[in-house]
Motif scaffolding. Structure first.
Motif, PDB file in Angstrom:
ATOM      1  N   GLN A 257       0.824  -1.210   0.000  1.00 27.55           N
ATOM      2  CA  GLN A 257       0.000   0.000   0.000  1.00 27.55           C
ATOM      3  C   GLN A 257       0.857   1.259   0.000  1.00 27.55           C
ATOM      4  O   GLN A 257       0.530   2.250  -0.660  1.00 27.55           O
ATOM      5  N   GLU A 258       1.961   1.232   0.726  1.00 29.64           N
ATOM      6  CA  GLU A 258       2.847   2.391   0.765  1.00 29.64           C
ATOM      7  C   GLU A 258       3.404   2.718  -0.608  1.00 29.64           C
ATOM      8  O   GLU A 258       3.806   3.855  -0.873  1.00 29.64           O
ATOM      9  N   ARG A 259       3.438   1.722  -1.481  1.00 28.80           N
ATOM     10  CA  ARG A 259       3.943   1.897  -2.853  1.00 28.80           C
ATOM     11  C   ARG A 259       2.797   1.913  -3.867  1.00 28.80           C
ATOM     12  O   ARG A 259       3.014   1.693  -5.047  1.00 28.80           O
ATOM     13  N   TYR A 260       1.575   2.158  -3.363  1.00 30.00           N
ATOM     14  CA  TYR A 260       0.378   2.299  -4.189  1.00 30.00           C
ATOM     15  C   TYR A 260       0.087   1.042  -4.993  1.00 30.00           C
ATOM     16  O   TYR A 260      -0.384   1.088  -6.133  1.00 30.00           O
ATOM     17  N   ILE A 261       0.366  -0.089  -4.377  1.00 31.47           N
ATOM     18  CA  ILE A 261       0.131  -1.391  -5.002  1.00 31.47           C
ATOM     19  C   ILE A 261      -0.936  -2.131  -4.207  1.00 31.47           C
ATOM     20  O   ILE A 261      -0.823  -2.276  -2.985  1.00 31.47           O
ATOM     21  N   THR A 262      -1.965  -2.573  -4.921  1.00 28.52           N
ATOM     22  CA  THR A 262      -3.035  -3.361  -4.315  1.00 28.52           C
ATOM     23  C   THR A 262      -2.687  -4.836  -4.446  1.00 28.52           C
ATOM     24  O   THR A 262      -2.298  -5.291  -5.528  1.00 28.52           O
TER      25      THR A 262
END
Length: 776
Positions: A257-262
């Motif tokens: 999430q911190e890397r905008y990955i779901t």
């Protein structure tokens, strides 16, 4: 002596000073290629240790973005710029300023502006800013230790083509530790991807803790042994296992999430459930006993859909899964679920009757039972605010109404689903299966499942295919899959995904009219320096010699065209000796008109490339006109009938283009030898790959004619049908007969009528892949 020491010290200081003031140039030739780059004639911005990274105060996400950017710069330069929160309207100099701009249309879009005074990266959302950071990160040379980096003045306006940009990893067959999963997620971030599809359950291992069903990991995560090689009869007799606790999974979710990955979790149902059945045998149709499977493939034992406890189990598992994974989507599989147990199971048949599930011309009642299962789980997940994804097999029956379809068996399933109004993620195996070999020359490659997907093939994918504009809207993105039957180590994972992941990234992000493979390879060389710096085990096939063997029927020749991505010198021989700089230098395509053992190599200052070797054998049928009365499958017709008489035999991969694939009929080829010719032998070859539903021949028939009208049979040979459901390899068939003279030779290569007993596709039609018909 003292003066000498002073001189040495002065020299050392001068060198150190030179190092401090060294300058490196950045450029925006990154992957994926931005949609719009406009450079100006202004001076560049000078990035050094005195630069500040600023972000709006009270924005925790942009603060984290700023910290990521500082880390990325430090990886390249050894200095980490300081980060600072600034108030609205506050001006900062000599800084990289992160901000939000609601005027940017795409939620993942960004604008990166560089002047001599500073850099701004603005996005509609923090996600967009993050992708701008990735572009800036990749524009800086991978190795710029201590240097001032000159960032070109100009503006980049960028946004992704697709909203879903995914990579998959199977941890069911082989387990990979938590820290590697984080490293894999870092790779996704580097390539502007936003979705990690995590395949967590399999016949060979259940990898996620479910507190209500502790045996899933106590028993289901451990197999007693693993088959050696491609489903041989040998096993290593070594226990193998591993799983993620719910806390570990949540930690990985947060990291992503911190890397905008779901992270989209996959619990594959109702098939691929032997590990679960080993733990809870009462959920199977037979009651077992079952074991966590030590082999690869598709197995008859699946969940018993007629058992209420089974359906409750699935709902309980999903309840815990959605507590761990906050993603909108949950992947519920639906692939490779044989119906054979359901056909004989009283509970399943009672369910079919109770639910009024009827067969029709296209689907059996058991197909409808699969749809019932998928729809019931979909409704349960919908009630919890979630949506489902399923493999394209969910089209076989009544598709769950709100399902998103992941098309893996080529593109046809995805095309059909889009035409039906379903959202689709394209993952066609012919473009996106990264467990397939990335080179046709597999002899020095680590053992793989087969297939052939080179980086050029990945790059050529357009996920929307030939859909109309309305249907294209349903293609929400693309993804590559990595199945791990034969991938046992993290180093092997890296080798299989890199650099093909870069080609996929450009498919997912860049508009198709801006794609150019040759330009991509130049930019790839820059990106591969990042892989090297960060210690990834990446494949280097892109630097290998590219070879094209093209039949020229008019000249009765094989025309060999050679190339490299960097125009390095190429040398070749025709006698099987390894080329050196003293050999023939390649300057133009080479026409080969007689039997030869062709070898070629690229020789660069840093050394030789892998040697390309191809045996070309001429016989009486080579490059003669050939007609097929039954055509190969559209998917596997490749170069057409001439492939069967081009003098080149295929290797053990059916997908290289050297084989023609037939289904539903015998191969019947008529070869025109040009004049009356004496012959006494016919031979051919077939691939057998039972796991891919490919069988060999069951017989040869040779007939001859003088006028291509009246044929007389001269030889017949019966071949036993293959019964080993694990067989894989190349079969050679030969038939000899008393010499006859004729101009036309008709060769019938009989197909195997159906897949054998015990095979997952028992009774169904098999493919037959044929190459090279020899006549002597």
């Amino acid at each position: 002596m003292r003066k000498l020491n002073h001189a040495l010290l002065a020299s050392a200081l001068a060198l150190a000073c030179a190092s401090c003031t060294a300058e490196k140039e950045a450029n925006y030739q990154v992957i994926p290629l931005p949609q719009e780059v406009s450079l100006t004639q202004g001076n560049p911005f000078k990035l050094n240790e005195n630069v500040l990274i600023a972000y709006p105060e009270n924005n925790a996400l942009l603060q984290r973005n700023a910290e990521f950017l500082s880390e990325y710069i430090q990886q390249a330069t050894n200095y980490a710029p300081k980060t600072k929160a600034i108030a609205a309207g506050e001006q900062v100099k000599n800084a990289i300023v992160l901000g939000l701009d609601p005027g940017i249309a795409n939620k993942e879009g960004y604008v990166l502006t560089t002047t001599p005074e500073g850099i701004s990266i603005n996005g509609q959302t923090e996600n967009g800013v993050f992708y701008g950071i990735q572009t800036l990160r990749k524009s800086i040379p991978a190795e710029a230790k201590g240097a001032t980096v000159l960032i070109p003045a100009g503006e980049i306006k960028d946004e992704p083509r697709f909203s879903y940009r995914g990579m998959h990893l199977d941890v069911g067959r082989h387990f990979f530790p938590k820290e590697f999963i984080k490293k894999y997620i870092d790779l996704l971030a580097l390539h502007n991807m936003n979705t990690f599809h995590w395949h967590l359950t399999e016949d060979q291992g259940w990898r996620i803790e479910i507190k209500k069903y502790p045996k899933l990991t106590e028993i289901g995560s451990q197999r007693s042994r693993t088959v050696i090689g491609r489903n041989t009869q040998e096993y290593d007799n070594t226990p193998y296992g591993g799983f993620y606790t719910q806390e570990e999974a949540k930690e990985i979710v947060k990291y992503a999430q911190e890397r905008y990955i779901t992270i989209i979790p996959e619990v594959d149902l109702p098939g691929h459930m032997l590990a679960a059945l080993a733990a809870y045998p009462e959920m199977g149709c037979t009651g077992g006993p079952y074991e966590v499977c030590p082999r690869w493939g598709v197995f008859e034992d699946v969940l018993c859909i007629g058992n209420d406890k089974t359906m409750q189990f699935l709902e309980d598992v999903m309840s815990e899964i959605i507590e761990i994974f906050p993603s909108e989507y949950v992947h519920i599989g639906g692939d490779e679920a044989p119906r054979t147990r359901w056909e004989k199971c009283p509970k399943c048949q009672a369910r079919i009757k109770a639910e009024g599930l009827k067969a029709d011309k296209k689907h059996t009642a058991e197909d409808r039972l699969q749809s019932y299962c998928m729809t019931r789980i979909e409704k349960f997940l919908n009630s919890k605010g979630r949506r489902i994804i399923g493999w394209d097999e969910i089209l076989e029956g009544d598709v769950a109404p709100n399902a998103t379809v992941m098309s893996w068996r080529g593109a046809s399933g995805g095309i059909e689903a889009a035409q039906m109004g379903h959202d689709v993620i394209m993952t066609p195996n012919t473009y996106c299966y990264f467990d397939y070999y990335q080179t046709a020359d597999t002899k020095d490659e680590p053992l793989g499942i087969g297939g052939y997907v080179p980086i050029e093939k990945v790059y050529s994918l357009d996920p929307t295919f030939d859909l109309n504009e309305e249907q294209k809207k349903h293609i929400i993105g693309a993804q590559a899959n990595l199945w791990t039957e034969y991938i046992t180590t993290t180093e092997h994972v890296e080798y299989m995904v890199l650099p093909r992941m870069a080609a996929l990234a450009e498919v997912q992000w860049t508009q198709p009219e801006k794609k150019d493979f040759k330009d991509f390879t130049k930019r790839l060389a820059r990106l591969m320096k990042f892989y090297q710096r960060d210690g990834f085990n990446y494949a280097k096939h892109v630097f290998d010699l590219k070879v094209d063997f093209t039949p020229d029927v008019a000249k009765k020749a094989v025309v060999v065209t050679l190339s490299t991505i960097d125009d390095a010198p190429i040398y070749y021989t025709l006698d099987g000796t390894e080329p050196t700089t003293a050999s023939l230098k390649y300057t133009e395509p080479v026409a080969i008109t007689e039997t030869a053992d062709f070898q070629a190599v690229v020789i660069r200052p840093e050394g030789k490339s892998k040697v390309v070797n191809k045996k070309i054998s001429f016989n009486k049928a080579t490059y003669c006109p050939i007609e097929l009365t039954f055509q190969p499958s559209e998917k596997y017709k490749f170069g057409g009938a001439i492939t069967l008489v081009d003098g080149m035999k295929g290797n053990d991969s059916y997908a290289t283009g050297a084989w023609l694939g037939f289904v539903g009929g015998d191969v019947e080829a008529i070869i025109d030898l040009g004049q009356e010719t004496e012959i006494k032998r016919v031979a051919t070859n077939a691939i057998v790959d039972m796991s891919a539903w490919i069988m060999g021949s069951t017989g040869l028939v040779v007939s001859v004619s003088d006028d291509n009208k009246e044929f007389r049979e001269v030889a017949v040979k019966d071949i036993p049908a293959e019964t080993n459901i694990d067989k894989k390899g190349v079969e050679n068939y030969e038939i000899t007969f008393d010499p006859v003279k004729a101009q036309y030779v008709k060769v019938v290569i009989k197909r195997s009528p159906a897949l054998p007993k015990g095979h997952a596709g028992e009774g169904k039609a098999a493919y037959m892949f044929i190459d090279e018909i020899e006549v002597d």
